[in-house]
Motif scaffolding. Structure first.
Motif: not given
Length: 318
Positions: A167-174
């Motif tokens: 799983g990973q971000t599809i746009d911005d990181a936290a």
């Protein structure tokens, strides 16, 4: 590595806005961990300026390497390898560290070891030092949440250097969401630290904010949360001290809810009972508290990477 001997290697990290060098033994003991921060350079812009970051690395790289060697009482002739971050990161910044590492490796006649920045984060739990690090490392395969300013991902760590991203971000990181919302609120850079501090005095349910994709698979999205925060801030206008703390607490709770839910869901899906939390955002006090509490209730043993090895550093590269 010489048979029967513990060797030393020099590690270099320059992927973003920290110039770092460390000396680490071949059995993962940190002998030195020197870091030159660029926060004063970028604070006036509210974020990292890639060209300025690259130029700062150029002037800092040699002094920081010399400091790491001196702090560990290590001569160049004692080094058995040079490890260096090769990505992901800002290309100009990476280039500075890589060229320094290549030059040293060539001149010393030792191996040059390329290291993935995210893999370094999720393996940092195995570092040992004289301040107690290393005692909480999982004994075998584990799931890792890597969460920072540029990256948010979930992966299964199956062995040294062997990871499988699930799983990973599809746009911005936290971490970017923390920093950008903090900038909207008029807080200093880097904003995540200031939100964490303010949130301790605020109400976490004071403002209603979305939890993007919280029940949709294992990928992340934080762009919608930033937009929602901006819209609410524009509607509110000028905020008082307590309202600012309430907003910080509400934003932090939204981000933490998503991270914790997906990390524990990933453990359930993968049948894992060992969870490592790593990366710069892993320093966040609320994230550390909530994921430990909910993890225990779910029967998951949570391993928190020591804060000194969460933010970008060269020891994790070693």
């Amino acid at each position: 590595q010489r048979r029967g001997c513990v060797g030393r290697l020099l590690a270099i990290e320059s992927s973003c806005d920290e110039t770092a060098a460390a000396v680490v033994t071949t059995d993962s003991v940190v002998l030195s961990n020197a870091i030159h921060s660029q926060v004063p350079i970028h604070a006036q812009y509210g974020g990292v300026v890639p060209e300025l970051a690259s130029r700062s690395h150029l002037t800092a790289i040699r002094p920081i390497i010399e400091q790491a060697l001196a702090d560990s009482n290590t001569a160049l002739s004692e080094l058995e390898a040079i490890a260096v971050t090769t990505g992901p990161g800002l290309s100009g910044c990476l280039l500075v560290g890589l060229q320094a590492a290549k030059g040293l490796a060539w001149s010393l006649g030792v191996p040059l070891v390329p290291v993935d920045h995210i893999q370094a984060h999720v393996h940092a739990i195995h570092l040992r030092d004289d301040r107690g690090a290393g005692g909480d490392a999982p004994p075998g395969v584990y799931l890792a949440l890597a969460v920072s300013g540029g990256h948010t991902s979930l992966c299964v760590v199956e062995g040294p250097g062997e990871t499988r991203t699930i799983g990973q971000t599809i746009d911005d990181a936290a971490g970017e969401a923390f920093d950008k919302v903090a900038k909207m609120m008029g807080l200093p850079y880097p904003g995540g630290v200031h939100i964490d501090r303010l949130a301790k005095e605020g109400r976490r349910d004071a403002f209603t904010l979305p939890r993007p994709m919280i029940r949709r698979g294992l990928d992340f999205s934080f762009s919608g949360l930033k937009t929602a925060a901006r819209n609410q801030l524009e509607a509110i206008g000028e905020m008082g001290e307590q309202q600012t703390a309430d907003f910080a607490a509400s934003v932090q709770e939204a981000i933490v809810d998503v991270l914790v839910h997906k990390a524990l869901e990933a453990c359930r899906v993968e049948g894992q009972r060992e969870l490592v939390v790593a990366g710069g955002v892993a320093c966040n006090s609320r994230l550390r508290a909530v994921i430990s509490e909910r993890g225990a209730k779910a029967g998951v043993r949570v391993h928190l990477t020591p804060a000194r090895y969460c933010t970008d550093n060269a020891a994790m590269i070693g």
